[in-house]
Motif scaffolding. Structure first.
Motif, PDB file in Angstrom:
ATOM      1  N   HIS A   6       8.949  -7.376  -7.236  1.00 53.62           N
ATOM      2  CA  HIS A   6       7.552  -7.389  -6.808  1.00 53.62           C
ATOM      3  C   HIS A   6       6.708  -7.813  -8.006  1.00 53.62           C
ATOM      4  CE1 HIS A   6       4.243  -5.021  -4.455  1.00 53.62           C
ATOM      5  NE2 HIS A   6       3.842  -6.226  -4.814  1.00 53.62           N
ATOM      6  N   THR A  38       6.342 -12.729  -5.975  1.00 57.49           N
ATOM      7  CA  THR A  38       5.783 -12.285  -4.693  1.00 57.49           C
ATOM      8  C   THR A  38       4.268 -12.247  -4.771  1.00 57.49           C
ATOM      9  OG1 THR A  38       6.016  -9.979  -5.390  1.00 57.49           O
ATOM     10  CG2 THR A  38       7.817 -10.905  -4.091  1.00 57.49           C
ATOM     11  N   GLU A  65       3.935 -11.399  -0.919  1.00 55.41           N
ATOM     12  CA  GLU A  65       3.397 -10.141  -0.410  1.00 55.41           C
ATOM     13  C   GLU A  65       2.361 -10.508   0.638  1.00 55.41           C
ATOM     14  OE1 GLU A  65       1.575  -5.857  -1.821  1.00 55.41           O
ATOM     15  OE2 GLU A  65       1.970  -7.394  -3.317  1.00 55.41           O
ATOM     16  N   VAL A  87       6.113  -6.883   1.441  1.00 57.64           N
ATOM     17  CA  VAL A  87       6.774  -7.874   0.600  1.00 57.64           C
ATOM     18  C   VAL A  87       7.934  -8.468   1.379  1.00 57.64           C
ATOM     19  CG1 VAL A  87       8.107  -8.253  -1.515  1.00 57.64           C
ATOM     20  CG2 VAL A  87       6.110  -6.745  -1.558  1.00 57.64           C
ATOM     21  N   ALA A 134       6.615  -2.573  -0.238  1.00 55.34           N
ATOM     22  CA  ALA A 134       5.408  -3.015  -0.954  1.00 55.34           C
ATOM     23  C   ALA A 134       4.837  -1.918  -1.838  1.00 55.34           C
ATOM     24  CB  ALA A 134       4.372  -3.582   0.003  1.00 55.34           C
ATOM     25  N   CYS A 135       3.527  -1.879  -1.936  1.00 57.79           N
ATOM     26  CA  CYS A 135       2.823  -1.001  -2.873  1.00 57.79           C
ATOM     27  C   CYS A 135       2.137   0.132  -2.115  1.00 57.79           C
ATOM     28  CB  CYS A 135       1.799  -1.833  -3.637  1.00 57.79           C
ATOM     29  SG  CYS A 135       0.637  -2.680  -2.536  1.00 57.79           S
ATOM     30  N   ASN A 171      11.987  -0.933  -1.978  1.00 53.53           N
ATOM     31  CA  ASN A 171      11.868  -1.499  -3.318  1.00 53.53           C
ATOM     32  C   ASN A 171      13.117  -1.316  -4.167  1.00 53.53           C
ATOM     33  OD1 ASN A 171       9.364  -2.539  -2.880  1.00 53.53           O
ATOM     34  ND2 ASN A 171       8.314  -0.714  -3.555  1.00 53.53           N
TER      35      ASN A 171
END
Length: 180
Positions: A6, A38, A65, A87, A134-135, A171
């Motif tokens: 990422h 990404t 992303e 992502v 993702a985040c 992740n």
């Protein structure tokens, strides 16, 4: 071997600042054998990233992303800016082509503050893709932060079901046998 999956470059406006040649040089310096790019909603740096990584003997993992519109990319409710981050990584050439289709459609048909995509389109263009959680703006994290316990117990929060992407990870993923 550790692999960053990422990473945002200068093409992620207001979010990334590393330049791709510097990224590749640092990855090489650290002895890593692969890295993903990404950027947010765009793939502007994919070709440069791929070429520089290959020249340096590093396995490039091309991704993006994307912003997933919770109510579909046709929704244009004033002030609605809450999109989930997701992502997507291209596992092979087919995945790369599907990723291009997804990002293009997000810009041409789903743009509302940001290039958005809906889960239904992901369902028809999922072959060769890997999805990561993702985040903190990702759907998984948002359900956890909101205290939605039932959704949290199903880690994919519907993305796997609605997108059809069969490979889902938090992740942490292995790319050992990927071939281009």
């Amino acid at each position: 071997m550790f692999t960053h999956l990422h990473v945002h470059s200068e093409y992620s406006l207001l979010d990334g600042m590393c330049r791709i040649p510097n990224l590749i040089a640092r990855v090489k310096e650290l002895g890593m054998d692969s890295v993903a790019l990404t950027d947010h909603g765009v793939m502007y740096g994919a070709i440069e990233f791929y070429r520089l990584a290959k020249d340096a003997g590093i396995r490039p993992i091309i991704g993006c992303e994307v912003y997933v519109a919770p109510n579909g990319n046709g929704s244009r409710v004033p002030g609605e800016k809450s999109n989930y981050h997701l992502v997507l990584l291209a596992r092979n050439q087919t995945g790369y082509r599907n990723l291009i289709q997804i990002v293009t459609r997000a810009h041409l048909e789903g743009f509302y503050y940001k290039p958005r995509i809906d889960k239904e389109f992901l369902q028809t263009h999922n072959t060769g893709l890997v999805a990561l959680s993702a985040c903190l703006a990702g759907e998984v994290a948002q359900h956890i932060l909101a205290g939605r316990r039932k959704r949290r117990q199903k880690p994919h929060c519907g993305i796997r079901k609605h997108s059809g992407i069969s490979t889902w990870r938090y992740n942490a993923i292995r790319f050992m046998n990927w071939k281009w």
